[in-house]
Design an enzyme around this catalytic site. Structure first.
Site, PDB file in Angstrom:
ATOM      1  N   ASP A  65     -10.444 -15.005   5.892  1.00 42.45           N
ATOM      2  CA  ASP A  65     -11.411 -14.795   4.797  1.00 42.45           C
ATOM      3  C   ASP A  65     -10.847 -15.039   3.394  1.00 42.45           C
ATOM      4  O   ASP A  65     -11.167 -14.287   2.453  1.00 42.45           O
ATOM      5  CB  ASP A  65     -11.988 -13.377   4.871  1.00 42.45           C
ATOM      6  CG  ASP A  65     -12.674 -13.091   6.197  1.00 42.45           C
ATOM      7  OD1 ASP A  65     -12.804 -14.019   7.005  1.00 42.45           O
ATOM      8  OD2 ASP A  65     -13.066 -11.932   6.425  1.00 42.45           O
TER       9      ASP A  65
ATOM     10  N   GLU B 173     -15.939 -14.846   6.405  1.00 43.51           N
ATOM     11  CA  GLU B 173     -16.956 -13.817   6.661  1.00 43.51           C
ATOM     12  C   GLU B 173     -18.232 -14.244   5.947  1.00 43.51           C
ATOM     13  O   GLU B 173     -18.195 -14.630   4.776  1.00 43.51           O
ATOM     14  CB  GLU B 173     -16.499 -12.451   6.137  1.00 43.51           C
ATOM     15  CG  GLU B 173     -17.530 -11.359   6.410  1.00 43.51           C
ATOM     16  CD  GLU B 173     -17.069  -9.961   5.982  1.00 43.51           C
ATOM     17  OE1 GLU B 173     -15.896  -9.782   5.621  1.00 43.51           O
ATOM     18  OE2 GLU B 173     -17.921  -9.047   6.008  1.00 43.51           O
TER      19      GLU B 173
ATOM     20  N   LYS C 299     -17.552 -15.848  10.919  1.00 39.23           N
ATOM     21  CA  LYS C 299     -17.708 -14.558  11.595  1.00 39.23           C
ATOM     22  C   LYS C 299     -18.664 -13.663  10.820  1.00 39.23           C
ATOM     23  O   LYS C 299     -18.625 -13.630   9.585  1.00 39.23           O
ATOM     24  CB  LYS C 299     -16.329 -13.891  11.749  1.00 39.23           C
ATOM     25  CG  LYS C 299     -15.623 -13.543  10.447  1.00 39.23           C
ATOM     26  CD  LYS C 299     -14.218 -13.067  10.747  1.00 39.23           C
ATOM     27  CE  LYS C 299     -13.475 -12.512   9.566  1.00 39.23           C
ATOM     28  NZ  LYS C 299     -14.042 -11.372   8.886  1.00 39.23           N
TER      29      LYS C 299
ATOM     30  N   LYS D 185     -16.198  -7.873  10.610  1.00 40.82           N
ATOM     31  CA  LYS D 185     -14.857  -7.735  10.036  1.00 40.82           C
ATOM     32  C   LYS D 185     -13.818  -8.401  10.929  1.00 40.82           C
ATOM     33  O   LYS D 185     -12.914  -9.076  10.454  1.00 40.82           O
ATOM     34  CB  LYS D 185     -14.507  -6.250   9.864  1.00 40.82           C
ATOM     35  CG  LYS D 185     -15.556  -5.444   9.108  1.00 40.82           C
ATOM     36  CD  LYS D 185     -15.667  -5.885   7.663  1.00 40.82           C
ATOM     37  CE  LYS D 185     -16.603  -4.983   6.892  1.00 40.82           C
ATOM     38  NZ  LYS D 185     -17.766  -5.716   6.355  1.00 40.82           N
TER      39      LYS D 185
ATOM     40  N   VAL E 101      -7.307 -11.599   3.611  1.00 36.83           N
ATOM     41  CA  VAL E 101      -7.829 -10.422   2.916  1.00 36.83           C
ATOM     42  C   VAL E 101      -9.017  -9.850   3.677  1.00 36.83           C
ATOM     43  O   VAL E 101      -9.744 -10.572   4.339  1.00 36.83           O
ATOM     44  CB  VAL E 101      -8.248 -10.797   1.482  1.00 36.83           C
ATOM     45  CG1 VAL E 101      -7.024 -11.250   0.689  1.00 36.83           C
ATOM     46  CG2 VAL E 101      -9.328 -11.872   1.441  1.00 36.83           C
ATOM     47  N   THR E 102      -9.219  -8.536   3.521  1.00 37.48           N
ATOM     48  CA  THR E 102      -8.307  -7.595   2.939  1.00 37.48           C
ATOM     49  C   THR E 102      -7.486  -6.916   4.030  1.00 37.48           C
ATOM     50  O   THR E 102      -7.917  -6.820   5.173  1.00 37.48           O
ATOM     51  CB  THR E 102      -9.054  -6.507   2.119  1.00 37.48           C
ATOM     52  OG1 THR E 102      -9.887  -5.735   3.003  1.00 37.48           O
ATOM     53  CG2 THR E 102      -9.884  -7.099   1.018  1.00 37.48           C
TER      54      THR E 102
ATOM     55  N   CYS F  65     -10.593  -6.661   7.069  1.00 41.55           N
ATOM     56  CA  CYS F  65     -10.704  -7.754   8.055  1.00 41.55           C
ATOM     57  C   CYS F  65      -9.373  -8.126   8.702  1.00 41.55           C
ATOM     58  O   CYS F  65      -9.346  -8.532   9.864  1.00 41.55           O
ATOM     59  CB  CYS F  65     -11.375  -8.956   7.421  1.00 41.55           C
ATOM     60  SG  CYS F  65     -13.119  -8.616   7.072  1.00 41.55           S
TER      61      CYS F  65
ATOM     62  N   GLN G 156       4.815   3.586  15.182  1.00 42.42           N
ATOM     63  CA  GLN G 156       4.779   3.909  16.613  1.00 42.42           C
ATOM     64  C   GLN G 156       5.314   2.745  17.453  1.00 42.42           C
ATOM     65  O   GLN G 156       4.737   2.364  18.473  1.00 42.42           O
ATOM     66  CB  GLN G 156       3.358   4.259  17.064  1.00 42.42           C
ATOM     67  CG  GLN G 156       2.727   5.397  16.239  1.00 42.42           C
ATOM     68  CD  GLN G 156       1.378   5.780  16.783  1.00 42.42           C
ATOM     69  OE1 GLN G 156       1.259   6.238  17.909  1.00 42.42           O
ATOM     70  NE2 GLN G 156       0.348   5.589  15.971  1.00 42.42           N
TER      71      GLN G 156
HETATM   72  N1  TIU Z   1     -12.765  -9.877   4.675  1.00 45.21           N
HETATM   73  C1  TIU Z   1     -12.894  -8.582   4.451  1.00 45.21           C
HETATM   74  O1  TIU Z   1     -11.913  -7.834   4.434  1.00 45.21           O
HETATM   75  N2  TIU Z   1     -14.174  -8.102   4.157  1.00 45.21           N
HETATM   76  C2  TIU Z   1     -14.432  -7.009   3.376  1.00 45.21           C
HETATM   77  O2  TIU Z   1     -15.575  -6.640   3.154  1.00 45.21           O
HETATM   78  N3  TIU Z   1     -13.340  -6.389   2.808  1.00 45.21           N
HETATM   79  C3  TIU Z   1     -13.339  -5.371   1.909  1.00 45.21           C
HETATM   80  O3  TIU Z   1     -12.255  -4.861   1.616  1.00 45.21           O
HETATM   81  N4  TIU Z   1     -14.469  -4.982   1.357  1.00 45.21           N
END
Ligand code: TIU
Length: 237
Positions: free
Chosen positions: A25, A73, A130, A133, A158-159, A163, A203
């Site tokens: 993303d 996304e 996609k 997430k 990200v993030t 995701c 872990q």
């Molecule tokens: N790609 C992804 O992480 N989608 C999000 O909505 N991330 C947020 O941190 N909002």
């Protein structure tokens, strides 16, 4: 076989011919002002530091003929694949599907949905669209990885805690070894960045390993010098 000896929680080996670089993303909607990330109340400048390390890994992966895949996304223009629980969440100035400065927010085909120009995919690099997430949810990512004999994923993007985390968890459940270069993933929340990375490697590496772009670049450059590095499973149109 190449070794990341500084990986956390312990060294990890991978082979370039069964490893894929997966860029999650890296879209204008998350990294530029006026997109989905900013509509959620975030400072998007916090993510931009990931672009250069991602680009370095992307170029090295291409030079090593390693598999590269990108995800985006986003949703259909009629929003039929966007659950109300997602569209209706919170109180943003603009919701998914509404018109912003980069077109309709988080909608496929709109300028904001594009991957940032620095990381623009090549034709031979699958782009996985996609709706959720996780990159495995309602996509053909697993099929593509299986067809290519991929066993290890280097997951960037990200993030970190949304995701990237969801995808690493999904990948781990499906039997993929996941390596996350810390400087190639970003969060709008510095604390979530730190803790999100710690959670992956805690872990005994419950979901995967943490490394960094410098170490992986060195490993890829060693692999490129090795005569057996070519990926014979892949045919590039
Ligand atoms: N790609 C992804 O992480 N989608 C999000 O909505 N991330 C947020 O941190 N909002």
């Amino acid at each position: 076989m190449t070794l990341l000896k500084d990986a956390k929680p312990y060294p990890v080996r991978f082979e370039t011919d069964n490893t894929a670089l997966l860029l999650i993303d890296m879209q204008r909607d998350f990294l530029e002002p006026g997109g989905f990330g900013e509509m959620l109340g975030n400072d998007v400048s916090l993510l931009r530091g990931t672009i250069e390390p991602c680009r370095a890994l992307l170029l090295a992966a291409r030079a090593t003929n390693m598999s590269v895949l990108h995800t985006r996304e986003g949703h259909r223009p009629d929003l039929s694949d966007a659950p109300l629980s997602k569209i209706g969440r919170g109180n943003p100035p603009k919701r998914i599907g509404e018109l912003g400065p980069m077109g309709r927010i988080l909608i496929r085909g709109q300028p904001g949905h594009d991957i940032v120009p620095e990381l623009a995919p090549l034709l031979a690099e699958p782009v996985i669209d996609k709706p959720g997430k996780g990159a495995f949810y309602q996509t053909d990512l697993h099929l593509i990885l299986s067809n290519r004999g991929i066993r290890t994923l280097i997951v960037c993007g990200v993030t970190t805690e949304v995701c990237v985390h969801t995808t690493v968890r999904e990948g781990n459940d499906r039997g993929f070894e996941c390596i996350v270069p810390a400087d190639c993933v970003g969060s709008y929340f510095p604390e979530f960045q730190r803790v999100g990375l710690e959670m992956i490697a805690a872990q005994g590496g419950i979901f995967g390993w943490i490394s960094n772009s410098t170490e992986i670049l060195a490993a890829l450059s060693r692999a490129a010098e090795h005569p057996g590095y070519k990926n014979h499973r892949r045919s590039i149109p």
